[in-house]
Write an enzyme that holds these catalytic residues in place. Structure first.
Site, PDB file in Angstrom:
ATOM      1  N   VAL A  82       0.843  -1.200   0.000  1.00 46.67           N
ATOM      2  CA  VAL A  82       0.000   0.000   0.000  1.00 46.67           C
ATOM      3  C   VAL A  82       0.876   1.247   0.000  1.00 46.67           C
ATOM      4  O   VAL A  82       1.708   1.450   0.896  1.00 46.67           O
ATOM      5  CB  VAL A  82      -0.959   0.000   1.216  1.00 46.67           C
ATOM      6  CG1 VAL A  82      -1.803   1.271   1.218  1.00 46.67           C
ATOM      7  CG2 VAL A  82      -1.830  -1.243   1.201  1.00 46.67           C
ATOM      8  N   LYS A  83       0.675   2.073  -1.023  1.00 49.28           N
ATOM      9  CA  LYS A  83       1.491   3.282  -1.177  1.00 49.28           C
ATOM     10  C   LYS A  83       0.756   4.463  -0.545  1.00 49.28           C
ATOM     11  O   LYS A  83      -0.428   4.697  -0.825  1.00 49.28           O
ATOM     12  CB  LYS A  83       1.717   3.508  -2.681  1.00 49.28           C
ATOM     13  CG  LYS A  83       2.960   4.272  -3.021  1.00 49.28           C
ATOM     14  CD  LYS A  83       3.211   4.203  -4.525  1.00 49.28           C
ATOM     15  CE  LYS A  83       4.344   5.107  -4.933  1.00 49.28           C
ATOM     16  NZ  LYS A  83       4.470   5.172  -6.403  1.00 49.28           N
TER      17      LYS A  83
END
Ligand code: G3P
Length: 214
Positions: A82-83
């Site tokens: 997850v960025k």
């Protein structure tokens, strides 16, 4: 050094994957918008092409929203990372997701202090954007050296994912500076082996070989 492809174009990712030298993929909302494929469908397709970390960026701004979106993205596939943006809300989200064992990539990093804060929040990866610093007349690669020093000084395990790479020399400097990962546009990836002396040397070997056979 791990090599990721910085792209959301399936044809590029597929072509790069065929070399067997790609370890992962990074995407961002701009790249996804350009690709024009629905986000989740695109991510699942990328996961089929490359068996490695696939960064998917949240598109919300508050921690509760980012946590919910991040969990949803992470549920899609075991390889999703997850960025998150390098903001207070992003780092709160990073701590929350890390505590649940969800891997994170904290993006839009432009200083050593930001990188230190992301490491404290448990980020799996930090993404300093070297090209965008160069664009405003600053030393992008100096930031990679600085973050390497900070992380080594304090034993942070966050991996330095060199982003916004614009040319092969950025890659050369990343390796020398101790970056852990380089994420490359496909165009730059294709240029990694290019050297005029390799081309002329091979042409000469082939010509001489033909002469001997003759
Ligand atoms: O994915 C983030 C980063 O690599 C963006 O690069 O060229 O848009 O600055 P660039």
């Amino acid at each position: 050094m791990k090599l990721f492809i910085d792209s959301a174009e399936l044809s590029e990712i597929e072509a790069a994957a065929k070399t067997g030298l790609i370890d992962g993929v990074t995407t961002n909302p701009s790249l996804v918008a350009k690709a024009g494929v629905p986000f989740e469908k695109l991510l699942l397709r990328i996961c089929e092409l490359i068996d490695g970390p696939i960064s998917a960026e949240v598109t919300t701004l508050t921690a509760p929203e980012m946590i919910a979106q991040g969990k949803q993205l992470a549920k899609l596939h075991k390889n999703i990372v997850v960025k998150l943006p390098l903001t207070w809300e992003g780092l709160k989200t990073c701590s929350a997701l890390s505590a649940e064992g969800i891997r994170t990539n904290v993006t839009l990093c432009f200083s050593e202090v930001q990188a230190m804060m992301a490491a404290k929040a448990g980020a799996t990866y930090i993404s300093p954007f070297v090209g965008r610093l160069d664009d405003i007349g600053q030393d992008g690669m100096g930031l990679i050296r600085g973050i390497r020093q900070v992380y080594d000084n304090y034993g942070y395990e966050t991996r330095i994912l060199v982003a916004s790479i614009r040319h092969v020399d950025h890659m050369r400097q990343s390796v020398l500076a101790g970056g852990d990962v380089g994420t490359l546009p496909y165009k730059v990836f294709q240029q990694l082996l290019s050297h005029p002396l390799t081309d002329s040397g091979l042409a000469r070997f082939m010509k001489d070989w033909e002469t001997m056979k003759g």
